[in-house]
Design a protein around this motif. Structure first.
Motif, PDB file in Angstrom:
ATOM      1  N   SER A  37       0.817  -1.275   0.230  1.00  0.00           N
ATOM      2  CA  SER A  37      -0.009  -0.113   0.345  1.00  0.00           C
ATOM      3  C   SER A  37       1.015   1.531  -0.045  1.00  0.00           C
ATOM      4  O   SER A  37       0.311   2.454  -0.336  1.00  0.00           O
ATOM      5  N   TYR A  54      -5.072   4.192   5.191  1.00  0.00           N
ATOM      6  CA  TYR A  54      -6.405   3.438   4.789  1.00  0.00           C
ATOM      7  C   TYR A  54      -5.836   1.585   5.596  1.00  0.00           C
ATOM      8  O   TYR A  54      -5.898   1.232   6.696  1.00  0.00           O
ATOM      9  N   VAL A  55      -4.757   0.810   4.468  1.00  0.00           N
ATOM     10  CA  VAL A  55      -4.857  -0.296   5.330  1.00  0.00           C
ATOM     11  C   VAL A  55      -3.904  -0.418   6.678  1.00  0.00           C
ATOM     12  O   VAL A  55      -4.808  -1.019   7.986  1.00  0.00           O
ATOM     13  N   ILE A  57      -4.955   1.851   9.580  1.00  0.00           N
ATOM     14  CA  ILE A  57      -6.078   1.829   9.922  1.00  0.00           C
ATOM     15  C   ILE A  57      -7.482   0.762  10.441  1.00  0.00           C
ATOM     16  O   ILE A  57      -7.510  -0.071  11.262  1.00  0.00           O
ATOM     17  N   THR A  58      -7.045  -0.222   9.083  1.00  0.00           N
ATOM     18  CA  THR A  58      -7.941  -1.168   9.122  1.00  0.00           C
ATOM     19  C   THR A  58      -7.100  -2.429  10.008  1.00  0.00           C
ATOM     20  O   THR A  58      -8.063  -3.459  10.247  1.00  0.00           O
ATOM     21  N   LEU A 133     -11.675   5.857  14.239  1.00  0.00           N
ATOM     22  CA  LEU A 133     -10.496   5.732  12.452  1.00  0.00           C
ATOM     23  C   LEU A 133     -10.452   7.386  12.404  1.00  0.00           C
ATOM     24  O   LEU A 133      -9.118   7.338  11.924  1.00  0.00           O
ATOM     25  N   HIS A 137      -6.060   8.703  11.659  1.00  0.00           N
ATOM     26  CA  HIS A 137      -5.827   9.265  10.351  1.00  0.00           C
ATOM     27  C   HIS A 137      -5.578  10.195  11.391  1.00  0.00           C
ATOM     28  O   HIS A 137      -4.340  11.478  11.062  1.00  0.00           O
ATOM     29  N   LYS A 172     -10.955   7.307   3.575  1.00  0.00           N
ATOM     30  CA  LYS A 172     -10.038   6.045   3.136  1.00  0.00           C
ATOM     31  C   LYS A 172     -10.716   5.677   5.090  1.00  0.00           C
ATOM     32  O   LYS A 172     -10.491   5.154   4.612  1.00  0.00           O
ATOM     33  N   THR A 173     -10.706   6.637   6.552  1.00  0.00           N
ATOM     34  CA  THR A 173     -11.438   6.305   7.203  1.00  0.00           C
ATOM     35  C   THR A 173     -13.213   5.777   6.969  1.00  0.00           C
ATOM     36  O   THR A 173     -13.257   4.729   7.670  1.00  0.00           O
ATOM     37  N   ALA A 176     -12.017   1.998   5.401  1.00  0.00           N
ATOM     38  CA  ALA A 176     -11.801   0.993   6.383  1.00  0.00           C
ATOM     39  C   ALA A 176     -12.803   1.302   7.792  1.00  0.00           C
ATOM     40  O   ALA A 176     -13.082  -0.532   7.674  1.00  0.00           O
ATOM     41  N   THR A 179     -15.049  -2.101   5.543  1.00  0.00           N
ATOM     42  CA  THR A 179     -14.049  -3.170   5.993  1.00  0.00           C
ATOM     43  C   THR A 179     -13.999  -3.334   6.627  1.00  0.00           C
ATOM     44  O   THR A 179     -14.081  -5.102   6.463  1.00  0.00           O
ATOM     45  N   ILE A 180     -14.134  -3.275   7.888  1.00  0.00           N
ATOM     46  CA  ILE A 180     -13.978  -3.686   9.254  1.00  0.00           C
ATOM     47  C   ILE A 180     -15.218  -4.354   9.614  1.00  0.00           C
ATOM     48  O   ILE A 180     -14.674  -5.505  10.212  1.00  0.00           O
TER      49      ILE A 180
END
Length: 193
Positions: A37, A54-55, A57-58, A133, A137, A172-173, A176, A179-180
């Motif tokens: 990333s 992004y990667v 915090i995820t 998240l 950031h 990205k927050t 994330a 995704t989470i």
């Protein structure tokens, strides 16, 4: 902010609990994702915008602070020892003294913060998790800009080392968070209220 008496175990931490082989595999994949990333970037000066936050915090929210912290520590050690894992394939101890130094140190601080707050407070509840998240950031961006300010002055740091990162941080927050929640739901984690 009320802390839960029993910490929430994020999905990748739960998986790592099964065996040392799972824990090792998760760590290696996490380091690889962080390195990959970092290469997806918009080359602006003084620091490129990458997909890495992004990667970061995820993974922190999916691994928790212990496994996430270890993963980021291994990634940072690899880069500082000379493996080309930082943005643009860069590496070496001079990265700490360059314009990216605040962000690099911020990776570990952000991971520990996000992982700990996910386990002990947010616990997959969407609104608190979004706040965690976003805070992650913000901490990363402030640490990065603060370091740039020591080299180029506060005005430059704010205009070139903080503001350009804001739109991407918002996107990205949100990504994330989605995704989470998807990863935890897929794993069978109970829905939070």
């Amino acid at each position: 902010m009320t802390l839960s008496p029993s910490p929430f175990r994020p999905v990748l931490a739960r998986l790592a609990d099964h065996s040392a082989a799972w824990a090792g595999a998760i760590l290696v994949v996490g380091v690889a994702l962080l390195a990959w990333s970092a290469q997806l970037s918009i080359p602006i000066q003084p620091v490129p915008i990458t997909l890495q936050s992004y990667v970061l915090i995820t993974l922190a929210a999916l691994m928790g602070w212990r496994l996430g912290g270890l993963t980021v520590a291994v990634y940072l050690a690899a880069g500082l020892m000379g493996l080309p894992v930082f943005s643009g394939g860069r590496s070496g101890l001079e990265m700490l003294t360059g314009t990216s130094g605040g962000f690099i140190v911020g990776f570990l601080v952000t991971t520990l913060l996000v992982g700990w707050l996910q386990e002990n407070w947010a616990q997959l509840r969407p609104l608190p998790l979004f706040g965690v998240l976003a805070l992650g950031h913000l901490v990363l961006m402030v640490m990065g800009a603060a370091w740039i300010a020591t080299k180029m002055g506060p005005g430059f740091a704010f205009e070139r080392g903080f503001l350009p990162f804001l739109p991407g941080a918002v996107v990205k927050t949100v990504a994330a968070l989605a995704t989470i929640i998807a990863a935890e739901r897929f794993s069978g984690a109970p829905r939070s209220r």
